[in-house]
Structures are given as C-alpha cells and as structure tokens.
Design a protein around this motif. Structure first.
Motif, PDB file in Angstrom:
ATOM      1  N   ALA A   1      -2.298 -48.228 -33.041  1.00 11.90           N
ATOM      2  CA  ALA A   1      -2.260 -47.856 -31.628  1.00 11.90           C
ATOM      3  C   ALA A   1      -0.882 -48.092 -31.035  1.00 11.90           C
ATOM      4  O   ALA A   1      -0.372 -47.261 -30.263  1.00 11.90           O
ATOM      5  N   ALA A   2      -0.259 -49.218 -31.385  1.00  8.76           N
ATOM      6  CA  ALA A   2       1.106 -49.489 -30.907  1.00  8.76           C
ATOM      7  C   ALA A   2       2.070 -48.438 -31.427  1.00  8.76           C
ATOM      8  O   ALA A   2       3.009 -48.031 -30.724  1.00  8.76           O
ATOM      9  N   GLY A   3       1.861 -47.974 -32.652  1.00  8.78           N
ATOM     10  CA  GLY A   3       2.715 -46.937 -33.217  1.00  8.78           C
ATOM     11  C   GLY A   3       2.576 -45.623 -32.482  1.00  8.78           C
ATOM     12  O   GLY A   3       3.572 -44.930 -32.234  1.00  8.78           O
ATOM     13  N   VAL A   4       1.352 -45.269 -32.111  1.00  5.88           N
ATOM     14  CA  VAL A   4       1.135 -44.031 -31.358  1.00  5.88           C
ATOM     15  C   VAL A   4       1.842 -44.102 -30.010  1.00  5.88           C
ATOM     16  O   VAL A   4       2.499 -43.135 -29.586  1.00  5.88           O
ATOM     17  N   ARG A   5       1.728 -45.251 -29.334  1.00  3.26           N
ATOM     18  CA  ARG A   5       2.386 -45.399 -28.020  1.00  3.26           C
ATOM     19  C   ARG A   5       3.899 -45.265 -28.151  1.00  3.26           C
ATOM     20  O   ARG A   5       4.543 -44.569 -27.352  1.00  3.26           O
ATOM     21  N   LEU A   6       4.476 -45.934 -29.169  1.00  2.00           N
ATOM     22  CA  LEU A   6       5.918 -45.878 -29.346  1.00  2.00           C
ATOM     23  C   LEU A   6       6.372 -44.473 -29.723  1.00  2.00           C
ATOM     24  O   LEU A   6       7.423 -44.002 -29.261  1.00  2.00           O
ATOM     25  N   PHE A   7       5.583 -43.777 -30.530  1.00  2.00           N
ATOM     26  CA  PHE A   7       5.915 -42.403 -30.906  1.00  2.00           C
ATOM     27  C   PHE A   7       5.921 -41.495 -29.683  1.00  2.00           C
ATOM     28  O   PHE A   7       6.814 -40.658 -29.507  1.00  2.00           O
ATOM     29  N   VAL A   8       4.925 -41.657 -28.805  1.00  3.71           N
ATOM     30  CA  VAL A   8       4.847 -40.834 -27.601  1.00  3.71           C
ATOM     31  C   VAL A   8       6.025 -41.124 -26.677  1.00  3.71           C
ATOM     32  O   VAL A   8       6.598 -40.212 -26.064  1.00  3.71           O
ATOM     33  N   ILE A   9       6.411 -42.393 -26.568  1.00  6.56           N
ATOM     34  CA  ILE A   9       7.581 -42.744 -25.750  1.00  6.56           C
ATOM     35  C   ILE A   9       8.836 -42.064 -26.303  1.00  6.56           C
ATOM     36  O   ILE A   9       9.639 -41.489 -25.561  1.00  6.56           O
TER      37      ILE A   9
ATOM     38  N   SER B   1      17.969 -42.255 -29.418  1.00  4.53           N
ATOM     39  CA  SER B   1      17.001 -43.311 -29.174  1.00  4.53           C
ATOM     40  C   SER B   1      15.575 -42.792 -29.298  1.00  4.53           C
ATOM     41  O   SER B   1      14.686 -43.480 -29.825  1.00  4.53           O
ATOM     42  N   GLY B   2      15.339 -41.573 -28.827  1.00  3.42           N
ATOM     43  CA  GLY B   2      14.005 -40.991 -28.935  1.00  3.42           C
ATOM     44  C   GLY B   2      13.585 -40.795 -30.377  1.00  3.42           C
ATOM     45  O   GLY B   2      12.453 -41.124 -30.763  1.00  3.42           O
ATOM     46  N   TYR B   3      14.489 -40.264 -31.207  1.00  2.00           N
ATOM     47  CA  TYR B   3      14.174 -40.094 -32.620  1.00  2.00           C
ATOM     48  C   TYR B   3      13.901 -41.443 -33.285  1.00  2.00           C
ATOM     49  O   TYR B   3      12.999 -41.573 -34.122  1.00  2.00           O
ATOM     50  N   SER B   4      14.682 -42.469 -32.929  1.00  2.00           N
ATOM     51  CA  SER B   4      14.483 -43.792 -33.521  1.00  2.00           C
ATOM     52  C   SER B   4      13.132 -44.376 -33.117  1.00  2.00           C
ATOM     53  O   SER B   4      12.433 -44.971 -33.938  1.00  2.00           O
ATOM     54  N   ASP B   5      12.758 -44.196 -31.851  1.00  8.66           N
ATOM     55  CA  ASP B   5      11.453 -44.693 -31.409  1.00  8.66           C
ATOM     56  C   ASP B   5      10.318 -43.940 -32.101  1.00  8.66           C
ATOM     57  O   ASP B   5       9.292 -44.541 -32.462  1.00  8.66           O
ATOM     58  N   MET B   6      10.480 -42.637 -32.275  1.00  7.21           N
ATOM     59  CA  MET B   6       9.458 -41.881 -32.993  1.00  7.21           C
ATOM     60  C   MET B   6       9.340 -42.364 -34.432  1.00  7.21           C
ATOM     61  O   MET B   6       8.232 -42.494 -34.971  1.00  7.21           O
ATOM     62  N   ALA B   7      10.471 -42.644 -35.061  1.00  8.70           N
ATOM     63  CA  ALA B   7      10.445 -43.138 -36.434  1.00  8.70           C
ATOM     64  C   ALA B   7       9.757 -44.498 -36.515  1.00  8.70           C
ATOM     65  O   ALA B   7       8.936 -44.747 -37.412  1.00  8.70           O
ATOM     66  N   ARG B   8      10.076 -45.394 -35.577  1.00  5.52           N
ATOM     67  CA  ARG B   8       9.446 -46.709 -35.562  1.00  5.52           C
ATOM     68  C   ARG B   8       7.951 -46.587 -35.285  1.00  5.52           C
ATOM     69  O   ARG B   8       7.135 -47.315 -35.863  1.00  5.52           O
ATOM     70  N   GLY B   9       7.588 -45.655 -34.409  1.00 10.96           N
ATOM     71  CA  GLY B   9       6.176 -45.445 -34.137  1.00 10.96           C
ATOM     72  C   GLY B   9       5.428 -44.913 -35.342  1.00 10.96           C
ATOM     73  O   GLY B   9       4.331 -45.384 -35.679  1.00 10.96           O
ATOM     74  N   LEU B  10       6.013 -43.937 -36.032  1.00 14.69           N
ATOM     75  CA  LEU B  10       5.397 -43.416 -37.251  1.00 14.69           C
ATOM     76  C   LEU B  10       5.283 -44.508 -38.309  1.00 14.69           C
ATOM     77  O   LEU B  10       4.277 -44.594 -39.020  1.00 14.69           O
ATOM     78  N   GLY B  11       6.325 -45.339 -38.415  1.00 16.99           N
ATOM     79  CA  GLY B  11       6.266 -46.437 -39.372  1.00 16.99           C
ATOM     80  C   GLY B  11       5.094 -47.354 -39.097  1.00 16.99           C
ATOM     81  O   GLY B  11       4.360 -47.759 -40.025  1.00 16.99           O
ATOM     82  N   ARG B  12       4.862 -47.697 -37.832  1.00 13.86           N
ATOM     83  CA  ARG B  12       3.728 -48.558 -37.487  1.00 13.86           C
ATOM     84  C   ARG B  12       2.397 -47.903 -37.824  1.00 13.86           C
ATOM     85  O   ARG B  12       1.443 -48.575 -38.223  1.00 13.86           O
ATOM     86  N   MET B  13       2.311 -46.588 -37.654  1.00 12.65           N
ATOM     87  CA  MET B  13       1.068 -45.901 -38.007  1.00 12.65           C
ATOM     88  C   MET B  13       0.738 -46.079 -39.483  1.00 12.65           C
ATOM     89  O   MET B  13      -0.436 -46.105 -39.867  1.00 12.65           O
ATOM     90  N   PHE B  14       1.768 -46.202 -40.316  1.00 16.17           N
ATOM     91  CA  PHE B  14       1.556 -46.384 -41.745  1.00 16.17           C
ATOM     92  C   PHE B  14       1.694 -47.845 -42.178  1.00 16.17           C
ATOM     93  O   PHE B  14       1.769 -48.130 -43.375  1.00 16.17           O
ATOM     94  N   GLY B  15       1.779 -48.754 -41.201  1.00 16.34           N
ATOM     95  CA  GLY B  15       1.799 -50.171 -41.530  1.00 16.34           C
ATOM     96  C   GLY B  15       3.153 -50.782 -41.760  1.00 16.34           C
ATOM     97  O   GLY B  15       3.250 -51.871 -42.330  1.00 16.34           O
ATOM     98  N   PHE B  16       4.218 -50.120 -41.301  1.00 14.96           N
ATOM     99  CA  PHE B  16       5.569 -50.641 -41.492  1.00 14.96           C
ATOM    100  C   PHE B  16       6.201 -50.965 -40.145  1.00 14.96           C
ATOM    101  O   PHE B  16       6.071 -50.205 -39.188  1.00 14.96           O
ATOM    102  N   GLU B  17       6.896 -52.085 -40.081  1.00 14.94           N
ATOM    103  CA  GLU B  17       7.621 -52.488 -38.885  1.00 14.94           C
ATOM    104  C   GLU B  17       9.119 -52.305 -39.119  1.00 14.94           C
ATOM    105  O   GLU B  17       9.717 -53.033 -39.910  1.00 14.94           O
ATOM    106  N   PHE B  18       9.702 -51.320 -38.451  1.00 16.87           N
ATOM    107  CA  PHE B  18      11.139 -51.088 -38.536  1.00 16.87           C
ATOM    108  C   PHE B  18      11.832 -51.800 -37.378  1.00 16.87           C
ATOM    109  O   PHE B  18      11.286 -51.895 -36.281  1.00 16.87           O
ATOM    110  N   ASN B  19      13.023 -52.275 -37.617  1.00 17.67           N
ATOM    111  CA  ASN B  19      13.763 -53.003 -36.594  1.00 17.67           C
ATOM    112  C   ASN B  19      14.226 -52.075 -35.478  1.00 17.67           C
ATOM    113  O   ASN B  19      14.452 -50.873 -35.688  1.00 17.67           O
TER     114      ASN B  19
END
Length: 299
Positions: free
Chosen positions: A188-196, A243-261
């Motif tokens: 859920a946190a990944g979806v929110r970050l991806f949308v942002i 920044s938007g692309y980076s947030d989308m990448a971090r959000g997608l990572g969380r959806m698959f269980g990865f935490e990117f810095n």
C-alpha cells in the motif's frame, strides 16, 4: 524503446504483480528476472546481451573474490579490477565514443576520424554502477558473494529502477533479495508513493515543460519577466521529472518488497552548492563519494 505508458500500466505491471504474488516465494526471484528481461528487451532485445554480459562478468568476479579474498589477495584484486574495467569500457564505448571522436577531430592529425553513431542502451549507466559497486563491496568484505546466479541477475535487471534510478547498491537490498517478504502495508505504501511520483511527472513536470517550450521559442516576444518565468518553469520541470521517476521507481520497488533509498531530498531549499549536491540525485553523489572520491584520498 520500452513499453508505452499505457501498456506498462494496464498490461505489464498488473501481470508482473499478479504472477509475483501468486507464485510460491522460492519462484518469485526467477519470475521477476523473466519479467525484467521482458521489460528491458521489449523494444531492443539485442541490448539484453550487453546487460547479461556485465551480469555474468561481475557474478564470476564476485565468486572469484569470495573464494580467494583470504588466501590469494592478488587474485581477488585482479578479479575486482577486471570487472570494473570491463564495466567502464562498456559504458564508455556506448556513452562517450561519439564525444571522444568529436574531441579528437579537433586535432589536425585526427580530423578525418569518423564519428561513430552508436545507440545508447537504456539503463546502462545504472546497471554498470550497480554491478561495479557489488564487486567492490565483495572485495571490501562488506557483503558476501552472491552464489545464486538467478538472484544476482534479478538484482541487476530489476525493472522498477532500471531506466531512471535510483542506483541501488547490492548491500542495501541483499537481505531483501534472499528473503523477500512483501507485506500488505508495504504494498500500500508503494502504491501511494508511485501515485505521488506519477503526479509529479504528469501534473507538474509535463505542464512546466509545456510552459518552458512556449517561452523558449518566443523569448523575445514576452520580455524579461517572462524569460525569468521560463527559467523557473524549466527548473521545476527537471526536478519534478527526475524526482517523479525516482518516486515511481521506489513505489514499484515497495510493491515487490524492496526498499530503495531516497534519491531527492528537497534540493531547491539548499543553502550552498555542497548541500545541493547532497540532496540532488543522492544515489549518484554517494556512489561517487564512496567508490571514487574517498578511495582516491578524499575525506
């Protein structure tokens, strides 16, 4: 060329998420590796060979360093150097061959040198820096060598951040690769970050880019105030785009269980160039600090 945004959002991503969560955990890394290769090879499959070559070279170098680091430091050092040189040569050949040729043509002796027209493989900077950092970290004994080729290849080809970063160091996600435990809260946190991130790109960066294009093409007709407004629009465009692309990448990572810095930390509130460098593209600046600047004697 990779997927169009519509195909990615409504076909590839849902299929990748569905397959990832339906499969048993022991098959998830293999499935994600295959999904990564489909994503990367959709428009230019030949470049998969370049990425796989770097993957195999650095995987083999990591194994060699892991086996000989204590008993034969010289062999370990040679393996580390060979992998890094291979990555630098590959990156330099594709990214800077044209620039080098143009520079040499300024010298009369090389004035007839042809300028190579080489297409740049997508994401080559990111996976080159990632594989090099892995080999160096194994040599420094910061992380053990990854013995499973599927897990290592999945890390190198991970599609969420392959195109626009951030640079993900192996030691930051090693535990997540070996024991991926994506939770509902993390998804859920990944979806929110991806949308942002998507909002930053579509609602702000694209609109500011339109303003910049209009004012840039007709700078003389609008006056100095409009010129300053155009500069501000361009400044906002490049920040919210990256920044938007980076947030989308971090959000997608969380959806698959990865935490990117985090990759951007409000860089435009910086009070100095040094502070700006620490806030803008953090993964790149810290990579050069840890693997180039400090080893060469910086503090």
């Amino acid at each position: 060329m990779v997927f169009s945004s519509m195909v990615f959002m409504f076909a590839f991503l849902p299929a990748a998420l569905l397959g990832f969560y339906l499969l048993p955990r022991r098959f998830r890394n293999l499935f994600l590796l295959l999904a990564n290769l489909v994503f990367y090879g959709w428009g230019e499959p030949v470049y998969i060979l370049i990425m796989l070559a770097e993957t195999l070279v650095c995987y083999a170098a990591g194994l060699a360093i892991g086996k000989t680091g204590d008993t034969s430091p010289r062999i370990a050092r040679m393996a580390c150097a060979a992998a890094c040189v291979f990555g630098i040569v590959m990156l330099g050949s594709f990214k800077y061959a044209g620039l080098i040729a143009k520079t040499l043509r300024l010298i009369p002796l090389f004035s007839a040198m042809p300028i190579p027209d080489i297409a740049l493989p997508i994401g080559i900077s990111f996976y080159t820096f990632q594989t090099m950092s892995y080999v160096i970290d194994v040599y420094r004994k910061d992380v053990p060598a990854q013995r499973r080729i599927v897990d290592f290849a999945m890390y190198v080809t991970l599609f969420p951040q392959l195109i626009a970063g951030p640079i993900v160091r192996y030691k930051d996600v090693a535990d997540q690769i070996d024991g991926n435990r994506a939770s509902k809260e993390q998804f859920a946190a990944g979806v929110r970050l991806f949308v942002i991130g998507l909002g930053k790109k579509v609602l702000i960066a694209n609109r500011m880019g339109t303003v910049w294009d209009i004012l840039r093409l007709n700078a003389g007709a609008y006056g100095s105030l409009a010129a300053w407004f155009g500069v501000i629009a361009y400044t906002l465009q490049i920040y919210f785009d990256f920044s938007g692309y980076s947030d989308m990448a971090r959000g997608l990572g969380r959806m698959f269980g990865f935490e990117f810095n985090e990759n951007f930390r409000y860089p435009y509130i910086s009070r100095s160039i040094t502070e700006f460098w620490r806030r803008w593209h953090i993964s790149l600046s810290t990579w050069f600090r840890d693997y180039v600047y400090i080893p060469l004697g910086g503090s």
